[in-house]
Design an enzyme around this catalytic site. Structure first.
Site, short mmCIF file in Angstrom:
data_model
loop_
_atom_site.label_atom_id
_atom_site.label_comp_id
_atom_site.label_asym_id
_atom_site.label_seq_id
_atom_site.Cartn_x
_atom_site.Cartn_y
_atom_site.Cartn_z
N GLU A 206 0.83 -1.21 0.00
CA GLU A 206 0.00 0.00 0.00
C GLU A 206 0.86 1.26 0.00
O GLU A 206 0.52 2.26 -0.65
CB GLU A 206 -0.95 0.00 1.20
CG GLU A 206 -1.94 -1.16 1.21
CD GLU A 206 -2.76 -1.29 -0.06
OE1 GLU A 206 -2.94 -0.28 -0.77
OE2 GLU A 206 -3.23 -2.41 -0.35
N HIS A 209 1.72 2.47 -3.36
CA HIS A 209 0.72 3.36 -3.97
C HIS A 209 0.90 4.79 -3.47
O HIS A 209 0.77 5.75 -4.24
CB HIS A 209 -0.69 2.88 -3.64
CG HIS A 209 -1.08 1.60 -4.30
ND1 HIS A 209 -0.88 1.35 -5.64
CD2 HIS A 209 -1.69 0.48 -3.80
CE1 HIS A 209 -1.34 0.14 -5.94
NE2 HIS A 209 -1.83 -0.41 -4.84
#
Length: 291
Positions: A206, A209
């Site tokens: 994550e 991102h």
């Protein structure tokens, strides 16, 4: 180490990101990331970065500089003070920080924990209840270059999601700044209860991102894919650790199953590529550093 920064003007994409998906949990757990699909404007920026990065490599000036240090704030949001309620321990949080640093150190990033909050709130602890912004308005700390990670007790189908950097950064107190950060299922931290995904690499994925990276299977076998030249084309997400998988047989290279931006098991994850490193530096230096 990290690559020398460079400036690149790009069109603003404020408000161009879709909301993360919220789905029902399947009977057998697989990796599922609810990060927003990159908007067309965001992909154009990535492609502009790709062209600039290629020029930089060709020039021979792709040198290394000082490590980039990122301030981190962890937020434990649980339904109770029990571990099953999402109340992860300090030892697990420290292990999660160590996992991030081990994964990103070869690519020039270091994470420093600046603070931890602990909140028992059953509504906030379930991501499907719709309290994301309420929670973040109360808990978020730091600036747009500060990484906030929220560990929740229940996230439906998703193991996590995070928001891409937006062009121009974000002003203090804006919706963009408050919304920013990563939300992660508590049981994916090191020593967590989620089999195959409990070494802490959901957070690694994550945070990729947050640095501006797409999934390695973005765009499938055609087009520009994830807009990073050294990640082989990939038709769809991997599951497990399928060594030798080649979902785009007409394109060069096997599927990058060991890449942190695929959907592999934590034990399968090993690396980012040099191109992904350059992309993270591009987005961070242009849209987060100094914000």
């Amino acid at each position: 180490m990290r690559f020398t920064p460079f400036a690149l003007a790009a069109a603003a994409v404020q408000g161009a990101l879709a909301a993360p998906s919220r789905e029902t949990r399947p009977s057998e757990r697989a990796f599922a990331c609810g990060a927003p699909e990159p908007a067309a404007e965001h992909i154009k920026i990535s492609q502009k970065f790709a062209a600039k990065e290629a020029e930089f490599v060709a020039s021979g000036n792709f040198t290394t500089q000082a490590v980039t240090t990122v301030d981190v704030y962890f937020h434990v949001v649980a339904s109770s003070t029990s571990l099953s309620g999402g109340y992860v321990t300090d030892a697990q949080l420290n292990a999660q920080l160590n996992t991030l640093n081990s994964a990103y150190a070869p690519y020039g990033f270091q994470f420093t924990l600046k603070g931890t909050t602990r909140t028992v709130n059953a509504n906030w602890a379930n991501d499907n209840n719709g309290y994301e912004m309420t929670m973040k308005r109360s808990l978020r700390k730091g600036t747009y270059r500060s990484l906030n990670v929220y560990f929740l007790q229940d996230m439906g189908d998703n193991l996590g999601y995070c928001y891409f950097p937006e062009a121009g950064g974000a002003t203090a107190g804006s919706t963009t700044q408050i919304r920013d950060g990563c939300t992660v299922l508590y049981s994916t931290v090191p020593g967590g209860s989620l089999t195959n995904f409990n070494l802490g690499h959901t957070t690694t994925h994550e945070v990729g991102h947050w640095f501006g990276l797409y999934h390695t299977f973005q765009g499938g076998c055609t087009g520009s894919g994830d807009s990073v030249s050294d990640t082989p084309a990939q038709a769809s997400a991997s599951s497990g650790c399928p060594v030798g998988r080649d979902s785009c047989p007409n394109a060069a290279g096997l599927d990058p199953i060991h890449n942190f931006m695929d959907y592999s098991y934590d034990t399968c994850y090993e690396e980012f590529t040099a191109g992904q490193q350059a992309r993270m530096v591009s987005f961070f230096n242009n849209y987060r550093a100094g914000k």
